[in-house]
Design a protein around this motif. Structure first.
Motif, short mmCIF file in Angstrom:
data_model
loop_
_atom_site.label_atom_id
_atom_site.label_comp_id
_atom_site.label_asym_id
_atom_site.label_seq_id
_atom_site.Cartn_x
_atom_site.Cartn_y
_atom_site.Cartn_z
N ILE A 187 47.15 96.02 -32.23
CA ILE A 187 45.84 95.94 -32.89
C ILE A 187 44.78 96.41 -31.91
O ILE A 187 44.90 96.22 -30.70
N PRO A 188 43.69 97.04 -32.39
CA PRO A 188 42.64 97.51 -31.49
C PRO A 188 41.75 96.37 -31.02
O PRO A 188 41.56 95.37 -31.74
N VAL A 189 41.22 96.51 -29.83
CA VAL A 189 40.25 95.56 -29.29
C VAL A 189 38.92 96.28 -29.13
O VAL A 189 38.77 97.12 -28.24
N PHE A 190 37.97 95.99 -30.00
CA PHE A 190 36.65 96.62 -29.92
C PHE A 190 35.77 95.81 -28.97
O PHE A 190 35.74 94.58 -29.03
N MET A 191 35.04 96.51 -28.11
CA MET A 191 34.21 95.84 -27.12
C MET A 191 32.81 96.44 -27.11
O MET A 191 32.63 97.63 -27.38
N GLU A 192 31.83 95.61 -26.79
CA GLU A 192 30.46 96.05 -26.57
C GLU A 192 30.17 96.00 -25.08
O GLU A 192 30.87 95.34 -24.31
N LYS A 193 29.13 96.71 -24.67
CA LYS A 193 28.74 96.73 -23.26
C LYS A 193 28.54 95.30 -22.76
O LYS A 193 27.81 94.52 -23.36
N GLY A 194 29.20 94.96 -21.67
CA GLY A 194 29.07 93.63 -21.08
C GLY A 194 30.15 92.65 -21.49
O GLY A 194 30.23 91.56 -20.92
N ASP A 195 31.00 93.02 -22.46
CA ASP A 195 32.13 92.16 -22.82
C ASP A 195 33.20 92.22 -21.73
O ASP A 195 33.37 93.24 -21.06
N ILE A 196 33.95 91.13 -21.57
CA ILE A 196 35.06 91.08 -20.62
C ILE A 196 36.32 90.66 -21.36
O ILE A 196 36.33 89.68 -22.10
N LEU A 197 37.39 91.43 -21.17
CA LEU A 197 38.69 91.11 -21.73
C LEU A 197 39.61 90.61 -20.63
O LEU A 197 39.81 91.29 -19.62
N PHE A 198 40.16 89.40 -20.78
CA PHE A 198 41.20 88.88 -19.91
C PHE A 198 42.54 89.16 -20.59
O PHE A 198 42.70 88.90 -21.78
N PHE A 199 43.54 89.67 -19.84
CA PHE A 199 44.85 89.85 -20.46
C PHE A 199 45.99 89.65 -19.45
O PHE A 199 45.89 90.01 -18.28
N HIS A 200 47.06 89.05 -19.96
CA HIS A 200 48.24 88.67 -19.18
C HIS A 200 48.98 89.92 -18.73
O HIS A 200 49.02 90.94 -19.43
N CYS A 201 49.63 89.85 -17.56
CA CYS A 201 50.31 91.03 -17.01
C CYS A 201 51.53 91.44 -17.82
O CYS A 201 52.02 92.56 -17.66
N LEU A 202 52.04 90.58 -18.72
CA LEU A 202 53.17 90.94 -19.56
C LEU A 202 52.74 91.32 -20.98
O LEU A 202 53.59 91.65 -21.81
N LEU A 203 51.44 91.27 -21.26
CA LEU A 203 50.96 91.69 -22.58
C LEU A 203 51.17 93.19 -22.75
O LEU A 203 50.73 93.99 -21.92
N VAL A 204 51.84 93.59 -23.81
CA VAL A 204 52.01 95.02 -24.09
C VAL A 204 50.68 95.56 -24.62
O VAL A 204 50.12 95.05 -25.60
N HIS A 205 50.17 96.59 -23.95
CA HIS A 205 48.87 97.16 -24.34
C HIS A 205 48.87 98.66 -24.05
O HIS A 205 49.67 99.16 -23.25
#
Length: 244
Positions: A187-205
């Motif tokens: 699924i897509p992750v839409f972000m705006e300026k200044g947003d921060i995404l945390f993601f696990h090292c095993l998350l498929v992306h």
């Protein structure tokens, strides 16, 4: 937990639970637009020194590459790696103090290819497995300019095999691609300026090609491990950066 991070708890219980279940967490408006604008210009000024005949505007530059580990040579990038919200969030998600091991500033100019589906652990082996990445959006990021795609919950599958990249129209050929997982679940992750995404090292992306003609997809991506973890196979990433 380290006493120095006890007061830094930006995440509530629901957000921590969401990360544990899905392997990622998006924080909206985590960094001020003014700071983002200053850092964008700063990174452009650093990068243009390495490529001659660049225009005087970041919006008109021709950078398709990433700046690798700017935190090791640039104090501004070092401080952006250490943002208090990131430090506190990592401590909550890891259960203890995190340390930085890698940073990358992506310009991703119009037309630039993305990276095929992968797990970050494939590139940064470490023990015990605690790594979390953050991606700080330097501007609006959507499907047109090559946003990230994630498979929620895929971090629970453990390390997966990686092979050759299949779609070279969308993805760069210098990477590898995850095998043994249903990529239709991305699924897509839409972000705006200044947003921060945390993601696990095993998350498929993954990410796709920037299909626009005039929009960059700039982001600052950092990788962190818990302070008691150790990078095992990358000599260039064994230096631990305290976040305090």
């Amino acid at each position: 937990m380290n006493e120095m991070v006890n007061g830094l708890t930006p995440l509530d219980e629901a957000q921590v639970a969401f990360f544990e279940e899905n392997g990622y967490l998006l924080l909206r408006n985590a960094c001020s637009g003014d700071l983002i604008d200053i850092y964008n210009q700063h990174m452009y000024n650093l990068a243009k020194n390495d490529i001659p005949n660049q225009p005087d505007s970041p919006e008109k530059a021709t950078f398709s590459f990433r700046v690798f580990n700017p935190h090791l040579k640039d104090s501004f990038s070092m401080q952006m790696m250490k943002l208090p919200l990131i430090r506190g969030g990592l401590a909550q998600l890891m259960g203890d103090e995190g340390v930085g091991v890698q940073s990358m500033f992506f310009f991703k100019e119009p037309g630039s290819k993305g990276q095929a589906a992968h797990q970050d652990y494939e590139y940064i082996h470490h023990e015990p497995n605690t790594m979390i990445a953050t991606s700080l959006a330097m501007e609006q990021i959507d499907e047109e300019n090559g946003c990230l795609y994630v498979i929620p919950g895929s971090h629970k599958l453990g390390p997966l095999p990686h092979g050759k990249v299949k779609n070279l129209l969308e993805h760069a050929d210098w990477t590898t691609e995850t095998e043994g997982v249903d990529l239709s679940q991305e699924i897509p992750v839409f972000m705006e300026k200044g947003d921060i995404l945390f993601f696990h090292c095993l998350l498929v992306h993954s990410s796709t090609r920037n299909k626009t003609k005039d929009r960059f997809r700039r982001s600052y991506v950092c990788h962190y491990i818990r302070h008691d973890s150790m990078v095992t196979k990358r000599e260039d990433l064994k230096k631990k950066i305290p976040l305090y």
